[in-house]
Design an enzyme around this catalytic site. Structure first.
Site, PDB file in Angstrom:
ATOM      1  CG  ASP A   1      28.462 -22.530  -5.296  1.00  0.00           C
ATOM      2  OD1 ASP A   1      29.503 -21.611  -4.048  1.00  0.00           O
ATOM      3  OD2 ASP A   1      27.865 -21.799  -5.700  1.00  0.00           O
TER       4      ASP A   1
ATOM      5  CG  ASP B   1      19.284 -23.356  -2.649  1.00  0.00           C
ATOM      6  OD1 ASP B   1      19.751 -23.336  -1.736  1.00  0.00           O
ATOM      7  OD2 ASP B   1      17.785 -22.694  -3.074  1.00  0.00           O
ATOM      8  CB  VAL B   2      22.372 -24.750   1.514  1.00  0.00           C
ATOM      9  CG1 VAL B   2      24.145 -25.083   0.914  1.00  0.00           C
ATOM     10  CG2 VAL B   2      22.442 -23.062   1.727  1.00  0.00           C
TER      11      VAL B   2
ATOM     12  CG  ASN C   1      31.528 -21.219   2.894  1.00  0.00           C
ATOM     13  OD1 ASN C   1      32.817 -20.645   3.376  1.00  0.00           O
ATOM     14  ND2 ASN C   1      31.752 -21.400   1.620  1.00  0.00           N
TER      15      ASN C   1
ATOM     16  CE1 TYR D   1      26.598 -12.478   6.531  1.00  0.00           C
ATOM     17  CE2 TYR D   1      27.477 -11.559   8.034  1.00  0.00           C
ATOM     18  CZ  TYR D   1      27.764 -12.653   7.501  1.00  0.00           C
ATOM     19  OH  TYR D   1      28.390 -13.510   6.633  1.00  0.00           O
TER      20      TYR D   1
ATOM     21  CE  LYS E   1      27.389 -15.638   8.110  1.00  0.00           C
ATOM     22  NZ  LYS E   1      27.824 -17.709   7.109  1.00  0.00           N
TER      23      LYS E   1
ATOM     24  CB  THR F   1      36.072 -13.845  -0.028  1.00  0.00           C
ATOM     25  OG1 THR F   1      34.472 -13.106   0.603  1.00  0.00           O
ATOM     26  CG2 THR F   1      36.453 -14.434   0.590  1.00  0.00           C
TER      27      THR F   1
HETATM   28  N1  LIG Z   1      34.586 -13.038   3.171  1.00  0.00           N
HETATM   29  C1  LIG Z   1      34.593 -11.888   4.812  1.00  0.00           C
HETATM   30  O1  LIG Z   1      34.541 -11.194   4.712  1.00  0.00           O
HETATM   31  C2  LIG Z   1      32.815 -12.816   5.814  1.00  0.00           C
HETATM   32  C3  LIG Z   1      33.494 -13.161   7.044  1.00  0.00           C
HETATM   33  C4  LIG Z   1      32.751 -13.591   8.249  1.00  0.00           C
HETATM   34  C5  LIG Z   1      32.360 -14.863   7.521  1.00  0.00           C
HETATM   35  N2  LIG Z   1      31.643 -15.452   6.458  1.00  0.00           N
HETATM   36  C6  LIG Z   1      31.126 -16.120   6.227  1.00  0.00           C
HETATM   37  O2  LIG Z   1      31.838 -16.921   5.831  1.00  0.00           O
HETATM   38  C7  LIG Z   1      31.231 -17.714   4.092  1.00  0.00           C
HETATM   39  C8  LIG Z   1      31.281 -17.669   3.020  1.00  0.00           C
HETATM   40  O3  LIG Z   1      32.105 -16.359   2.690  1.00  0.00           O
HETATM   41  P1  LIG Z   1      32.259 -15.351   1.271  1.00  0.00           P
HETATM   42  O4  LIG Z   1      33.241 -14.562   1.699  1.00  0.00           O
HETATM   43  O5  LIG Z   1      33.344 -17.347   0.419  1.00  0.00           O
HETATM   44  O6  LIG Z   1      31.055 -15.234   0.033  1.00  0.00           O
HETATM   45  P2  LIG Z   1      31.057 -15.805  -1.693  1.00  0.00           P
HETATM   46  O7  LIG Z   1      29.944 -14.802  -1.900  1.00  0.00           O
HETATM   47  O8  LIG Z   1      32.566 -15.768  -1.633  1.00  0.00           O
HETATM   48  O9  LIG Z   1      31.088 -17.269  -1.796  1.00  0.00           O
HETATM   49  C9  LIG Z   1      29.803 -17.945  -1.401  1.00  0.00           C
HETATM   50  C10 LIG Z   1      28.994 -18.784  -2.454  1.00  0.00           C
HETATM   51  O10 LIG Z   1      28.542 -19.565  -1.719  1.00  0.00           O
HETATM   52  C11 LIG Z   1      27.571 -19.749  -2.451  1.00  0.00           C
HETATM   53  N3  LIG Z   1      26.310 -20.174  -2.311  1.00  0.00           N
HETATM   54  C12 LIG Z   1      25.154 -18.865  -2.162  1.00  0.00           C
HETATM   55  N4  LIG Z   1      23.844 -19.230  -1.992  1.00  0.00           N
HETATM   56  C13 LIG Z   1      24.081 -20.368  -2.487  1.00  0.00           C
HETATM   57  C14 LIG Z   1      23.413 -21.138  -1.944  1.00  0.00           C
HETATM   58  N5  LIG Z   1      21.664 -20.948  -1.628  1.00  0.00           N
HETATM   59  N6  LIG Z   1      23.098 -22.665  -2.000  1.00  0.00           N
HETATM   60  C15 LIG Z   1      24.624 -23.139  -2.334  1.00  0.00           C
HETATM   61  N7  LIG Z   1      25.530 -22.461  -2.831  1.00  0.00           N
HETATM   62  C16 LIG Z   1      24.973 -20.951  -1.907  1.00  0.00           C
HETATM   63  C17 LIG Z   1      28.051 -18.842  -3.724  1.00  0.00           C
HETATM   64  O11 LIG Z   1      27.168 -19.370  -5.259  1.00  0.00           O
HETATM   65  C18 LIG Z   1      29.312 -18.747  -3.239  1.00  0.00           C
HETATM   66  O12 LIG Z   1      29.675 -19.604  -4.034  1.00  0.00           O
HETATM   67  C19 LIG Z   1      30.158 -17.016   4.222  1.00  0.00           C
HETATM   68  O13 LIG Z   1      29.081 -18.305   4.758  1.00  0.00           O
HETATM   69  C20 LIG Z   1      30.091 -15.312   4.832  1.00  0.00           C
HETATM   70  O14 LIG Z   1      28.817 -15.133   5.206  1.00  0.00           O
HETATM   71  C21 LIG Z   1      33.009 -14.317   5.323  1.00  0.00           C
END
Ligand SMILES: NC(=O)c1ccc[n+]([C@@H]2O[C@H](COP(=O)([O-])OP(=O)(O)OC[C@H]3O[C@@H](n4cnc5c(N)ncnc54)[C@H](O)[C@@H]3O)[C@@H](O)[C@H]2O)c1
Length: 260
Positions: free
Chosen positions: A41, A62-63, A89, A157, A161, A192
């Site tokens: 992360d 950092d991805v 993720n 976004y 995706k 989340t």
């Molecule tokens: N929560 C939802 O409703 C939802 C719905 C559809 C898709 N998603 C997707 O699921 C995934 C997780 O979502 P979430 O709700 O848990 O998000 P979140 O924001 O709660 O957590 C995301 C995590 O990614 C980390 N992160 C962000 N940028 C980064 C980078 N450049 N390098 C490494 N780490 C990084 C953050 O520090 C955090 O720990 C995401 O890809 C999101 O787009 C979420």
């Protein structure tokens, strides 16, 4: 909930964005079912804490940075001898009308969500090809229901995706011969920190909106992070051995059809 049965025993798994939310739920399920999990992360403080909570390891990443991917994969191979599972993720949300969106903001969303997933796939495939013949691996890419259809404010976004969806199928086609599988997961609205941050920006009462979203969902609720953790566990395990290039929608039926 589910009993622990060692469903991913002896597997080595990297989860990006594993510090919180859906990533943490995946970390929890993979650890509980016997995998050695490396949380990666950009947020080192939260990542370390989460890894410790579930008995995982932590590496900062950092991805968007290819050199960092090379370094963490090399470190995982040196420490564990192999890589079986990658969960791409890490992601960021964005909502902005296209005629107000800056190029910089658009490129940032693409960089984290799409380029980050591309880099993960590239370096995981290289590592997984080194596994003994027939072993292969499983790559799981977090897309969204917004990767299946457009959304108001979704220029960046939804594009990112949607890109993840077809990146996944291309990686699956190219690497099936090595038994390296690649699937995308398409969550609906899940509870989340990302979702809470979106609710906070909406005018009106967040609780009322949460209830409204649940009521509009055929299965009658907002999704939980654990709903995604369980899907990731299935795709990481050998139970999904004949599944590749698939898009696994986990949205309580929200995109299945019209409600009338
Ligand atoms: N929560 C939802 O409703 C939802 C719905 C559809 C898709 N998603 C997707 O699921 C995934 C997780 O979502 P979430 O709700 O848990 O998000 P979140 O924001 O709660 O957590 C995301 C995590 O990614 C980390 N992160 C962000 N940028 C980064 C980078 N450049 N390098 C490494 N780490 C990084 C953050 O520090 C955090 O720990 C995401 O890809 C999101 O787009 C979420």
């Amino acid at each position: 909930m589910s009993k622990t049965q060692g469903r991913v025993e002896d597997k080595v798994a990297i989860v990006t964005g594993g510090a919180q939310g859906l990533g943490e739920a995946a970390v929890a399920r993979l650890c509980a079912e016997g995998a050695s999990v490396i949380v990666c992360d950009a947020n080192a403080t939260a990542g370390e804490r989460t890894a410790h909570r579930h008995g995982a390891s932590f590496l900062p990443l950092d991805v968007c940075q290819e050199a960092q991917w090379e370094a963490i994969i090399a470190q995982v191979l040196a420490s564990y001898g192999k890589l079986d599972v990658l969960v791409n993720n890490a992601g960021i949300f964005s909502s902005c009308p296209i005629d107000e969106m800056t190029l910089q903001a658009f490129e940032r969303v693409i960089a984290v969500n799409l380029t980050g997933s591309f880099l993960g796939c590239k370096h995981a495939v290289r590592a997984m090809k080194r596994n003994p013949e027939g072993v292969g691996g499983s790559i799981i890419n977090l897309s969204s229901v917004t990767g299946l259809r457009g959304q108001v404010g979704g220029a960046a976004y939804a594009s990112s995706k949607g890109g993840v969806r077809l990146l996944t199928k291309s990686v699956a086609m190219e690497n099936a011969r090595y038994q390296i599988r690649c699937n995308s997961v398409h969550p609906g609205i899940m509870q989340t920190p990302m979702f809470e941050a979106i609710l906070d920006k909406v005018d009106g009462a967040p609780d009322a909106l949460r209830t409204h979203i649940g009521d509009q969902t055929p299965l009658g609720r907002v999704g939980s992070a654990e709903d995604i953790g369980d899907m990731v566990l299935f795709l990481a395990s050998d139970e999904s051995r004949f599944v590749t290039g698939a898009e696994m929608v986990v949205d309580g039926g929200a995109t299945a059809g019209l409600p009338y």
